[in-house]
Design a protein around this motif. Structure first.
Motif, PDB file in Angstrom:
ATOM      1  N   TRP A 257       1.054  -0.760   0.278  1.00 35.84           N
ATOM      2  CA  TRP A 257       0.221   0.371  -0.011  1.00 35.84           C
ATOM      3  C   TRP A 257       1.226   1.391  -0.263  1.00 35.84           C
ATOM      4  O   TRP A 257       1.815   1.852   0.649  1.00 35.84           O
ATOM      5  CB  TRP A 257      -0.898   0.100   0.849  1.00 35.84           C
ATOM      6  CG  TRP A 257      -0.333  -0.676   2.258  1.00 35.84           C
ATOM      7  CD1 TRP A 257       0.074  -2.128   2.817  1.00 35.84           C
ATOM      8  CD2 TRP A 257       0.765   0.605   3.590  1.00 35.84           C
ATOM      9  NE1 TRP A 257       0.312  -2.186   3.969  1.00 35.84           N
ATOM     10  CE2 TRP A 257       0.798  -1.053   3.942  1.00 35.84           C
ATOM     11  CE3 TRP A 257       0.930   1.733   3.251  1.00 35.84           C
ATOM     12  CZ2 TRP A 257       1.481  -0.258   5.146  1.00 35.84           C
ATOM     13  CZ3 TRP A 257       1.707   1.378   5.074  1.00 35.84           C
ATOM     14  CH2 TRP A 257       1.929   0.830   5.918  1.00 35.84           C
ATOM     15  N   LYS A 258       0.485   2.146  -0.434  1.00 35.71           N
ATOM     16  CA  LYS A 258       1.695   3.754  -0.781  1.00 35.71           C
ATOM     17  C   LYS A 258       0.814   4.620   0.431  1.00 35.71           C
ATOM     18  O   LYS A 258       0.299   4.121   0.881  1.00 35.71           O
ATOM     19  CB  LYS A 258       0.741   4.650  -2.105  1.00 35.71           C
ATOM     20  CG  LYS A 258       1.425   3.574  -3.186  1.00 35.71           C
ATOM     21  CD  LYS A 258       1.010   4.194  -4.572  1.00 35.71           C
ATOM     22  CE  LYS A 258       1.750   3.430  -5.883  1.00 35.71           C
ATOM     23  NZ  LYS A 258       1.026   4.428  -7.099  1.00 35.71           N
ATOM     24  N   THR A 259       1.874   5.524   0.667  1.00 34.77           N
ATOM     25  CA  THR A 259       1.723   6.007   1.677  1.00 34.77           C
ATOM     26  C   THR A 259       1.606   7.533   1.016  1.00 34.77           C
ATOM     27  O   THR A 259       2.493   7.813  -0.223  1.00 34.77           O
ATOM     28  CB  THR A 259       3.640   6.121   2.983  1.00 34.77           C
ATOM     29  OG1 THR A 259       4.449   6.597   1.986  1.00 34.77           O
ATOM     30  CG2 THR A 259       3.897   4.607   2.924  1.00 34.77           C
TER      31      THR A 259
ATOM     32  N   THR B 298      -1.003  14.088   9.807  1.00 38.90           N
ATOM     33  CA  THR B 298      -1.331  13.969   8.010  1.00 38.90           C
ATOM     34  C   THR B 298      -2.601  15.216   7.762  1.00 38.90           C
ATOM     35  O   THR B 298      -1.520  14.970   6.247  1.00 38.90           O
ATOM     36  CB  THR B 298      -2.531  12.308   8.002  1.00 38.90           C
ATOM     37  OG1 THR B 298      -2.022  11.038   8.633  1.00 38.90           O
ATOM     38  CG2 THR B 298      -3.203  12.817   6.619  1.00 38.90           C
TER      39      THR B 298
ATOM     40  N   ASP C 267      -7.304   7.687   5.940  1.00 37.09           N
ATOM     41  CA  ASP C 267      -6.195   7.469   7.692  1.00 37.09           C
ATOM     42  C   ASP C 267      -7.138   6.867   9.023  1.00 37.09           C
ATOM     43  O   ASP C 267      -7.070   7.213   9.541  1.00 37.09           O
ATOM     44  CB  ASP C 267      -6.057   9.223   7.978  1.00 37.09           C
ATOM     45  CG  ASP C 267      -4.688   9.094   8.475  1.00 37.09           C
ATOM     46  OD1 ASP C 267      -3.996   8.129   8.774  1.00 37.09           O
ATOM     47  OD2 ASP C 267      -4.999   9.684   9.934  1.00 37.09           O
TER      48      ASP C 267
ATOM     49  N   CYS D 241      -3.788   6.249  -1.395  1.00 36.77           N
ATOM     50  CA  CYS D 241      -2.511   5.626  -0.305  1.00 36.77           C
ATOM     51  C   CYS D 241      -2.859   6.077   1.502  1.00 36.77           C
ATOM     52  O   CYS D 241      -4.474   6.160   1.449  1.00 36.77           O
ATOM     53  CB  CYS D 241      -1.447   6.473  -0.368  1.00 36.77           C
ATOM     54  SG  CYS D 241      -1.727   8.308   0.295  1.00 36.77           S
ATOM     55  N   ALA D 242      -2.582   5.783   2.040  1.00 37.03           N
ATOM     56  CA  ALA D 242      -2.720   5.871   4.037  1.00 37.03           C
ATOM     57  C   ALA D 242      -1.936   7.045   4.165  1.00 37.03           C
ATOM     58  O   ALA D 242      -1.317   6.674   4.029  1.00 37.03           O
ATOM     59  CB  ALA D 242      -2.141   3.908   3.769  1.00 37.03           C
TER      60      ALA D 242
ATOM     61  N   ARG E  65      -0.987   8.531   7.650  1.00 39.94           N
ATOM     62  CA  ARG E  65       0.346   8.709   8.220  1.00 39.94           C
ATOM     63  C   ARG E  65      -0.395   7.181   9.881  1.00 39.94           C
ATOM     64  O   ARG E  65       0.567   6.910  10.466  1.00 39.94           O
ATOM     65  CB  ARG E  65       0.912  10.289   9.322  1.00 39.94           C
ATOM     66  CG  ARG E  65       1.843  10.770   8.119  1.00 39.94           C
ATOM     67  CD  ARG E  65       2.552   9.703   7.704  1.00 39.94           C
ATOM     68  NE  ARG E  65       3.838  11.571   6.694  1.00 39.94           N
ATOM     69  CZ  ARG E  65       4.458  10.426   5.681  1.00 39.94           C
ATOM     70  NH1 ARG E  65       4.248   9.248   5.411  1.00 39.94           N
ATOM     71  NH2 ARG E  65       4.933  11.786   5.016  1.00 39.94           N
TER      72      ARG E  65
ATOM     73  N   GLU F 163      -0.868   4.275   8.281  1.00 35.85           N
ATOM     74  CA  GLU F 163       0.362   3.743   7.906  1.00 35.85           C
ATOM     75  C   GLU F 163       1.382   2.935   9.577  1.00 35.85           C
ATOM     76  O   GLU F 163       2.010   2.187   8.972  1.00 35.85           O
ATOM     77  CB  GLU F 163       1.693   5.130   7.304  1.00 35.85           C
ATOM     78  CG  GLU F 163       2.889   4.548   7.164  1.00 35.85           C
ATOM     79  CD  GLU F 163       3.773   5.805   6.596  1.00 35.85           C
ATOM     80  OE1 GLU F 163       4.874   5.562   6.143  1.00 35.85           O
ATOM     81  OE2 GLU F 163       3.289   6.922   6.712  1.00 35.85           O
TER      82      GLU F 163
ATOM     83  N   SER G 127       1.826  -1.026   9.990  1.00 37.24           N
ATOM     84  CA  SER G 127       3.327  -0.813  10.486  1.00 37.24           C
ATOM     85  C   SER G 127       3.476  -2.179  11.339  1.00 37.24           C
ATOM     86  O   SER G 127       4.596  -2.721  11.656  1.00 37.24           O
ATOM     87  CB  SER G 127       4.805   0.218  10.855  1.00 37.24           C
ATOM     88  OG  SER G 127       4.239   1.178   8.981  1.00 37.24           O
TER      89      SER G 127
END
Length: 395
Positions: free
Chosen positions: A3-5, A43, A144, A166-167, A169, A172, A176
């Motif tokens: 997945w993109k950030t 974010t 988010d 994308c995700a 912060r 993310e 993670s």
């Protein structure tokens, strides 16, 4: 999963449609706890710093597809402005001409807050047409709101198929942390699973015994596992109808090399109230007229020894009736020990779930864990090994 950030997206000059969770408590028109707003602030500030114009999509309460004045997002504007350090413009819809005009008119440095997505019945139905209309507001989509990612709604799943996605912060960080805990963890991996009922955590237990090396079971759940071994648990909270299931879980764990830890000794009392008369007995020696309300000192020592062996710890649920002393001792001691090892760089610790967050905060340990998830249902479903629609849509 890939997945993109935000770091991989060109946001300069773009309208950035950002799904957030700002379902915060409000009394008399004022936000009384801005924690969820503060957690999305990084974010929003990053989007602004990259030249993007953030447009917020969010739900609030359960209006069930109707416009409910008490569930408007408008009262949140002052709290959002304080957290973001930016002007927040409000528009009374999340689709249609007024919302589109507001999105188009948004100036650099401003944030647009759209009205409650759940005012539209199509939101919770993951309606494709509603998602397409909301997508007109942006050039890029950022999710988010991990806490809403287990729901396939128009603003969390369908919309992601219309725009580069994308995700954020917070998402993310959550993904993670969970990847570090269950996806590709440092081993050995230990899990603490507590709470009242085995029946509510069957999927969680079934997934964990295949993924962790050591499983510590506490709370009322432990009583059911003890009863499954033929131990009399007196008047303790216990799902006697689940003892067969508990035995099956224990057998599967043993076959797969997962060590299950149950209390060796327990704290018992005749009544559940602060400061109640209590005693410590062996787990198999609970008096017939007593309730098991916490794990005893021998059990605490055993849990600490397992935490010392672990490189990764996953925590969901308290070890005892943590709400009142003295039945919070096991939860407090184990949480503090895990927090100390984490602070020393010896342990990766990830925790989540409503009671869990409350228990770790009460123990003064939460800030020293590697990551505390406030996502509730989404955290549990990830731990159960389920696919989260809002995350899958970002891939």
């Amino acid at each position: 999963m890939a997945w993109k950030t935000l770091d991989q997206m060109d946001l300069d000059g773009k309208r950035v449609l950002t799904r957030v969770d700002i379902n915060v408590p409000v009394e008399e028109g004022r936000v009384t706890d801005a924690t969820r707003i503060e957690r999305i602030a990084p974010t929003i500030r990053d989007i602004l710093d990259k030249g993007g114009r953030p447009i917020l999509l969010a739900h609030f309460g359960r209006p069930k597809g109707q416009v409910v004045e008490d569930m408007s997002l408008a009262p949140l504007v002052p709290a959002l402005e304080a957290a973001f350090g930016a002007e927040v413009v409000f528009v009374a819809d999340c689709r249609g001409p007024a919302a589109e005009a507001a999105a188009e008119a948004l100036a650099p440095g401003q944030v647009l807050l759209c009205e409650n997505t759940r005012f539209h019945a199509g939101e919770e139905k993951n309606d494709a047409d509603l998602a397409a209309e909301m997508a007109k507001l942006g050039d890029v989509y950022v999710n988010d709101a991990f806490s809403a990612a287990h729901r396939a709604h128009a603003s969390t799943e369908a919309i992601a198929h219309h725009l580069p996605a994308c995700a954020g912060r917070l998402m993310e960080a959550e993904l993670s942390a969970l990847e570090a805990a269950l996806g590709d963890p440092r081993r050995p991996v230990a899990a603490v699973v507590g709470g009242a009922k085995v029946s509510t955590k069957l999927d969680l237990l079934s997934n964990l015994i295949a993924r962790v090396d050591m499983l510590i079971i506490g709370g009322g759940m432990a009583n059911t596992f003890l009863a499954a071994q033929g131990i009399d648990v007196g008047k303790s909270l216990c799902e006697h109808e689940m003892t067969g299931t508990a035995r099956e879980i224990a057998e599967k764990a043993a076959a797969g090399g997962c060590e299950i830890l149950l209390p060796r000794d327990v704290v018992v009392a005749r009544e559940f109230k602060a400061g109640a008369a209590h005693e410590v007995v062996k787990a198999e020696a609970c008096p017939a007229d007593a309730m098991i309300l916490d794990a005893g000192p021998d059990s605490i020592a055993h849990v600490k020894e397992v935490i010392d062996r672990a490189a990764t710890l996953i925590w969901n649920g308290p070890l005892g009736a943590f709400e009142i002393a003295p039945f919070d001792a096991a939860t407090n001691a184990a949480a503090d020990h895990a927090a100390a090892r984490t602070a020393a760089g010896e342990l990766t610790s990830v925790a989540g779930g409503g009671d869990t967050v409350a228990a770790l905060n009460k123990a003064g340990a939460a800030e020293r864990f590697s990551y505390i998830s406030t996502a509730g249902g989404a955290f549990l479903e990830w731990m159960e090994g389920k696919t989260l629609p809002g995350v899958a849509a970002l891939g």
